[in-house]
Design a protein around this motif. Structure first.
Motif, PDB file in Angstrom:
ATOM      1  N   UNK A  30     111.454  29.833  13.086  1.00  0.00           N
ATOM      2  CA  UNK A  30     111.389  29.212  11.768  1.00  0.00           C
ATOM      3  C   UNK A  30     111.696  30.211  10.661  1.00  0.00           C
ATOM      4  N   UNK A  31     111.238  31.452  10.839  1.00  0.00           N
ATOM      5  CA  UNK A  31     111.516  32.469   9.830  1.00  0.00           C
ATOM      6  C   UNK A  31     113.009  32.767   9.756  1.00  0.00           C
ATOM      7  N   UNK A  32     113.659  32.931  10.920  1.00  0.00           N
ATOM      8  CA  UNK A  32     115.099  33.187  10.923  1.00  0.00           C
ATOM      9  C   UNK A  32     115.873  31.989  10.385  1.00  0.00           C
ATOM     10  N   UNK A  33     115.370  30.801  10.664  1.00  0.00           N
ATOM     11  CA  UNK A  33     116.026  29.612  10.120  1.00  0.00           C
ATOM     12  C   UNK A  33     115.914  29.601   8.582  1.00  0.00           C
ATOM     13  N   UNK A  34     114.745  30.010   8.073  1.00  0.00           N
ATOM     14  CA  UNK A  34     114.599  30.095   6.627  1.00  0.00           C
ATOM     15  C   UNK A  34     115.496  31.168   6.016  1.00  0.00           C
ATOM     16  N   UNK A  35     115.648  32.312   6.734  1.00  0.00           N
ATOM     17  CA  UNK A  35     116.541  33.358   6.252  1.00  0.00           C
ATOM     18  C   UNK A  35     117.975  32.862   6.171  1.00  0.00           C
ATOM     19  N   UNK A  36     118.409  32.163   7.199  1.00  0.00           N
ATOM     20  CA  UNK A  36     119.778  31.640   7.193  1.00  0.00           C
ATOM     21  C   UNK A  36     119.966  30.605   6.089  1.00  0.00           C
ATOM     22  N   UNK A  37     118.966  29.777   5.882  1.00  0.00           N
ATOM     23  CA  UNK A  37     119.086  28.739   4.866  1.00  0.00           C
ATOM     24  C   UNK A  37     119.075  29.312   3.457  1.00  0.00           C
ATOM     25  N   UNK A 116     126.406  32.415  -9.429  1.00  0.00           N
ATOM     26  CA  UNK A 116     126.240  32.425  -7.970  1.00  0.00           C
ATOM     27  C   UNK A 116     125.120  33.397  -7.614  1.00  0.00           C
ATOM     28  N   UNK A 117     123.876  32.975  -7.746  1.00  0.00           N
ATOM     29  CA  UNK A 117     122.753  33.922  -7.639  1.00  0.00           C
ATOM     30  C   UNK A 117     122.627  34.589  -6.268  1.00  0.00           C
ATOM     31  N   UNK A 118     122.699  33.824  -5.182  1.00  0.00           N
ATOM     32  CA  UNK A 118     122.544  34.437  -3.859  1.00  0.00           C
ATOM     33  C   UNK A 118     123.710  35.356  -3.563  1.00  0.00           C
ATOM     34  N   UNK A 119     124.904  34.950  -3.918  1.00  0.00           N
ATOM     35  CA  UNK A 119     126.058  35.833  -3.722  1.00  0.00           C
ATOM     36  C   UNK A 119     125.926  37.111  -4.515  1.00  0.00           C
ATOM     37  N   UNK A 120     125.287  37.062  -5.688  1.00  0.00           N
ATOM     38  CA  UNK A 120     125.087  38.268  -6.487  1.00  0.00           C
ATOM     39  C   UNK A 120     124.225  39.282  -5.750  1.00  0.00           C
ATOM     40  N   UNK A 121     123.252  38.805  -4.962  1.00  0.00           N
ATOM     41  CA  UNK A 121     122.415  39.736  -4.199  1.00  0.00           C
ATOM     42  C   UNK A 121     123.245  40.496  -3.168  1.00  0.00           C
ATOM     43  N   UNK A 122     124.085  39.772  -2.430  1.00  0.00           N
ATOM     44  CA  UNK A 122     124.919  40.446  -1.429  1.00  0.00           C
ATOM     45  C   UNK A 122     125.915  41.398  -2.098  1.00  0.00           C
ATOM     46  N   UNK A 123     126.465  40.989  -3.216  1.00  0.00           N
ATOM     47  CA  UNK A 123     127.388  41.873  -3.927  1.00  0.00           C
ATOM     48  C   UNK A 123     126.672  43.113  -4.436  1.00  0.00           C
ATOM     49  N   UNK A 163     113.393  30.513  -5.050  1.00  0.00           N
ATOM     50  CA  UNK A 163     111.992  30.253  -4.727  1.00  0.00           C
ATOM     51  C   UNK A 163     111.359  31.498  -4.136  1.00  0.00           C
ATOM     52  N   UNK A 164     110.034  31.543  -4.036  1.00  0.00           N
ATOM     53  CA  UNK A 164     109.372  32.760  -3.554  1.00  0.00           C
ATOM     54  C   UNK A 164     109.825  33.210  -2.171  1.00  0.00           C
ATOM     55  N   UNK A 165     110.139  32.273  -1.272  1.00  0.00           N
ATOM     56  CA  UNK A 165     110.568  32.685   0.062  1.00  0.00           C
ATOM     57  C   UNK A 165     111.865  33.477  -0.003  1.00  0.00           C
ATOM     58  N   UNK A 166     112.776  33.069  -0.860  1.00  0.00           N
ATOM     59  CA  UNK A 166     114.030  33.811  -1.021  1.00  0.00           C
ATOM     60  C   UNK A 166     113.761  35.210  -1.560  1.00  0.00           C
ATOM     61  N   UNK A 167     112.831  35.328  -2.496  1.00  0.00           N
ATOM     62  CA  UNK A 167     112.486  36.647  -3.022  1.00  0.00           C
ATOM     63  C   UNK A 167     111.953  37.555  -1.924  1.00  0.00           C
ATOM     64  N   UNK A 168     111.141  36.992  -1.033  1.00  0.00           N
ATOM     65  CA  UNK A 168     110.627  37.798   0.071  1.00  0.00           C
ATOM     66  C   UNK A 168     111.723  38.276   0.998  1.00  0.00           C
ATOM     67  N   UNK A 169     112.664  37.412   1.319  1.00  0.00           N
ATOM     68  CA  UNK A 169     113.764  37.818   2.188  1.00  0.00           C
ATOM     69  C   UNK A 169     114.633  38.872   1.515  1.00  0.00           C
TER      70      UNK A 169
END
Length: 448
Positions: A30-37, A116-123, A163-169
């Motif tokens: 479930x944790x890896x599924x949340x990371x992928x999502x 593109x917030x999530x893409x900004x993290x990877x960049x 959301x907080x889960x994304x911040x944790x990842x």
């Protein structure tokens, strides 16, 4: 004896996963599924930061043009943070050739958080790695000054927008990145991963607390809305129950009188014809049957401990006693009657009395010390009521009432029950006015 094992398959031919896994395994999956999502699925999806509302307590006080600009305040703050990171990267670069590149690599991820917030993290991770490899110094590893500010800003903005889960990842991946670069390129003299991880953890923790608080406020607001709706609905039902009880007493009284008069009528005539006796007997039977059905249907609205009042229900003839009591309570009130006073149906009389009573009670509650006026107009088609009070002489004495608005609800129910009309609202002089018209069918209209 041969034992055969059957393997179940899904419609597409795949073998379903084994259900008997341990709780730890399911937790990890479930944790890896949340990371992928959160960080891999549609990582560079277009999610622009919308303008903020301008109805808040601070923005609402700004003038028109400034208020429009205030809607773009979050975008401006992010841009300013990106510019600061760009200058930090430019001034800290030891190579003039790489200075513009490192400055651009510090600015781009911050600006990308707006769309593109999530893409900004990877960049940001990629830009930090390129900057450290190409233009890194021995004193700042693996986070150059510009990369430090840029990545910290990206983490904070993305955490606010997700959301907080994304911040944790994101923080976990930042830790993993720091561990990898330290393990592979550990020959550098200085390491600043610890400050980055501590500061970013504090920032993400603050954002997470803000998220939790906002969600709690939204939940409380939703619950308060539902509670207010249920309270209003319950008040309406209670008022309807009260009206039904009063009407039950009124109608039951009239039906009882009809039954008694129908039974006694044949004895008032000497040698009445059989047809007349039969007609009166039928009237009495129908009246008794109607009374029984009325008590069965409307009687269910009574509480178990409810007892019908022994005194008759009040009418407009009892209004003077009500006004006397109100005057003793401190409300100066006068009564004006126009038109030819006549006896009205008891339901109309009762409703008119209750409406005046509730309107004067509201005047006592919401306008202490003011004066009131009760106007009663007997017209051909019905009864008109107008109850108006002046503004309170000392508004500071008014205390908020938890039952505000419930009296108006009851008055509207009574008027609606009689197919009447009602308006209620502030008067021109600052007081309050209630106007009601209760239609009354005349004898000519009834015969027609």
């Amino acid at each position: 004896m041969t034992e055969t094992t059957h393997t179940q398959t899904t419609p597409d031919g795949a073998v379903p996963p084994y259900e008997g896994r341990s709780p730890e395994y399911r937790l990890a999956v479930n944790a890896l599924r949340g990371l992928r999502q959160d960080l891999f699925h549609d990582a560079f999806a277009y999610r622009p930061l919308h303008r903020r509302g301008v109805d808040g307590p601070l923005a609402g006080r700004l003038p028109g043009r400034t208020r429009e600009y205030a809607a773009w305040a979050p975008h401006l703050l992010v841009a300013v943070a990106g510019v600061l990171a760009m200058f930090a990267a430019w001034t800290s670069s030891y190579d003039d050739v790489w200075a513009p590149v490192t400055a651009l690599l510090a600015l781009a991820p911050v600006l990308l958080t707006l769309v593109r917030p999530v893409g900004a993290f990877w960049l940001s991770l990629a830009a930090s790695a390129v900057t450290s490899m190409a233009a890194g110094t021995f004193g700042d590893w693996p986070w150059q000054p510009g990369s430090f500010l840029s990545h910290l800003t990206v983490l904070t903005v993305v955490a606010i927008r997700t959301r907080p889960r994304t911040a944790g990842w994101m923080w976990v991946l930042t830790v993993l990145y720091a561990f990898v670069v330290e393990s592979v390129f550990g020959y550098h003299f200085s390491n600043n991963s610890a400050p980055m991880l501590v500061v970013s953890a504090l920032a993400l923790l603050a954002v997470t607390v803000w998220h939790i608080r906002r969600e709690a406020e939204q939940t409380v607001t939703a619950q308060q809305t539902v509670t207010a709706h249920e309270r209003s609905r319950r008040t309406l039902l209670e008022e309807r129950t009260t009206i039904a009880r009063e009407l039950h007493d009124v109608v039951a009284h009239h039906m009882s009188v009809v039954a008694i008069q129908a039974e006694a009528a044949p004895y008032r005539v000497q040698d009445p014809p059989p047809e007349l006796e039969k007609a009166f007997a039928t009237i009495r039977e129908n009246a008794v049957a109607a009374l029984t059905e009325l008590r069965r249907v409307l009687g269910v609205v009574r509480a178990e401990d409810y007892e019908a009042p022994e005194a008759p229900q009040p009418t407009l003839a009892d209004l003077d006693a009500l006004l006397a009591n109100v005057r003793e309570a401190g409300l100066g009130v006068e009564k004006v009657v126009t038109g030819a006073v006549r006896e009205l149906p008891q339901g109309v009389e009762l409703s008119a009395y209750r409406i005046v009573q509730e309107a004067l009670s509201n005047s006592l509650r919401h306008a202490p010390g003011a004066s009131a006026r009760v106007e009663i107009g007997y017209v051909l088609g019905g009864l008109g009521l107008r109850i108006v009070n002046g503004p309170p002489p000392e508004p500071s004495r008014i205390q908020p009432s938890p039952g505000a608005g419930h009296g108006i609800t009851g008055m509207r129910e009574r008027v609606s029950m009689l197919n009447g009309e009602m308006t209620a609202g502030p008067a021109d002089d600052g007081g309050y006015e209630v106007s009601v018209f209760l239609p009354v069918q005349t004898a000519i209209e009834g015969e027609a």
